[in-house]
Scaffold this active site. Sequence first.
Site, mmCIF file in Angstrom:
data_model
loop_
_atom_site.group_PDB
_atom_site.id
_atom_site.type_symbol
_atom_site.label_atom_id
_atom_site.label_comp_id
_atom_site.label_asym_id
_atom_site.label_seq_id
_atom_site.Cartn_x
_atom_site.Cartn_y
_atom_site.Cartn_z
ATOM 1 N N LYS A 54 3.848 -6.869 -7.183
ATOM 2 C CA LYS A 54 4.692 -7.097 -5.974
ATOM 3 C C LYS A 54 4.945 -8.564 -5.505
ATOM 4 O O LYS A 54 6.189 -8.886 -5.294
ATOM 5 C CB LYS A 54 4.117 -6.319 -4.990
ATOM 6 C CG LYS A 54 4.043 -4.708 -5.170
ATOM 7 C CD LYS A 54 3.322 -3.830 -4.077
ATOM 8 C CE LYS A 54 3.281 -2.430 -4.554
ATOM 9 N NZ LYS A 54 2.475 -1.566 -3.663
ATOM 10 N N GLN A 98 -1.925 -1.947 0.800
ATOM 11 C CA GLN A 98 -2.060 -1.211 -0.345
ATOM 12 C C GLN A 98 -3.248 -0.085 -0.381
ATOM 13 O O GLN A 98 -4.440 -0.091 0.020
ATOM 14 C CB GLN A 98 -2.345 -2.279 -1.540
ATOM 15 C CG GLN A 98 -2.694 -1.482 -2.721
ATOM 16 C CD GLN A 98 -1.241 -1.039 -3.490
ATOM 17 O OE1 GLN A 98 -0.145 -1.848 -3.303
ATOM 18 N NE2 GLN A 98 -1.068 0.125 -4.132
ATOM 19 N N ASP A 121 7.101 0.180 3.242
ATOM 20 C CA ASP A 121 6.381 1.430 2.286
ATOM 21 C C ASP A 121 6.935 2.696 2.986
ATOM 22 O O ASP A 121 6.812 3.624 2.171
ATOM 23 C CB ASP A 121 4.988 1.269 2.520
ATOM 24 C CG ASP A 121 4.276 0.996 1.039
ATOM 25 O OD1 ASP A 121 4.679 0.719 0.063
ATOM 26 O OD2 ASP A 121 2.963 0.452 1.249
#
Length: 296
Positions: A54, A98, A121
Site C-alpha cells: 500500500k 491494518q 477502508d
Amino acid sequence: METGILDGKSLSKQIKEEIAREVADWVGQGNRRPHLAAVLVGQDGASRTYVDHKVKSCAQVGFESTLIERPADIGQADLLEIVAQLNDDPAIDGFIVQLPLPAHIDDQAVIEAVDPAKDVDGFHPSNMGNLALGLPGFVPATPAGIMTMLERSGVETEGKHAVVIGRSSIVGTPMSLLLSRSGSPGNCTVTLCHSRTQDLAAHCSRADILVAAVGRPGMVKADMVKEGAVVIDVGITRVEDPTAKRGFRLKGDVDYADVAPKCRWITPVPGGVGPMTIVSLLNNTLEAARRSADQA
Ligand code: NAD
C-alpha cells in the site's frame, strides 16, 4: 469456449497510471498531494506485506504516505489515541488500521473510532450503512476492486445469478450488496453462502458469477462450477512450500487448474483480486482528498 484470465496485475498498473495523471492534475491546480496513513500493529508477515504494498503504491501514484508501526503489545487506549490524532490531523486525508489486530484489542472499537470521512477502508458502520442503502460513501477496497475489474473487463452482470461464498463484513457481505445493487456492474440476483450453508456445491453450480472469499485453499472444485461461469477468487492463504524462495506459496480458494477450463473468466492467485484491492484504496484516498478540499 476460451477461458479468459482477469489479470488484476496489469489492470491495476493501468489504473494506477490513470490515478497518477489525476494526482498530477490535482496538484497542478494548487492542491496538496493526497495523503494516506497506515497503522501497522505487531509483526504479522502477511499484514506487513500488505501494508508495504500500500505504501509503495502511494509513491507510484504521487501520494504522500505515513506508516505508523507499533508493537503487538500496544494497549487499546494507546491505539485509539493514534486513531484520534489521525482523525484530527488536517494533513491526513485517509487512513487504515491494518487488520487483524492482536487478540487483546477490540477490532470493532478501533473501526468505530475512525472518522467516517477518513475511513478509506470503508469499514465504519456509517460507510457500511451507506453501502447497504445505496448512498455515497467509502466502499471496502476488495469488493470495490472486484466491481472495477468486472466493469473494465466488460463482464456482463445484468440479470446474472451471482453466488458469493463468505459473509465477512470486509469482503463477502459488501460484495453481495454491490452485485445486487441497481447499476452497472450490478443488477445480479445474489445468493450469499457461508459456513452454515447446506449443500454449498449445489448453490455454486448454479452461479453465472462465483465469488469465493473463505480462506480455504482449493476448496472450489470443477464439479461445483457451471460451464462458462465467471470465477473470482478472493482467498489468499500462505501454504508452506520448501521449494519456494520465501518458504510458502499463496493459494486461492479455487482449485485453479481444475476449475479454469470450465470458466469464461477466472482470476489467478496471486495477480487477480489482490492488486485491485490496492487500486480501490488509492481511489478512496483520492476521493477523500477531494472531499476534504471541497469542505476547506
Ligand atoms: P473471514 O474469515 O472473515 O470470513 C470467511 C467466511 O467464509 C465466513 O463468512 C464463513 O462463514 C465462510 N466460510 C468458512 N468456512 C466455510 C465453508 N466451509 N463453506 C462456506 N463458507 C465458509 O475471511 P475474510 O476476511 O472475508 O477473507 C476471506 C479470504 O479472502 C481470506 O483468504 C483472506 O486472506 C482473503 N482476502 C483477500 C483480500 C485480497 O485483497 N485479495 C482481501 C481480504 C481478504
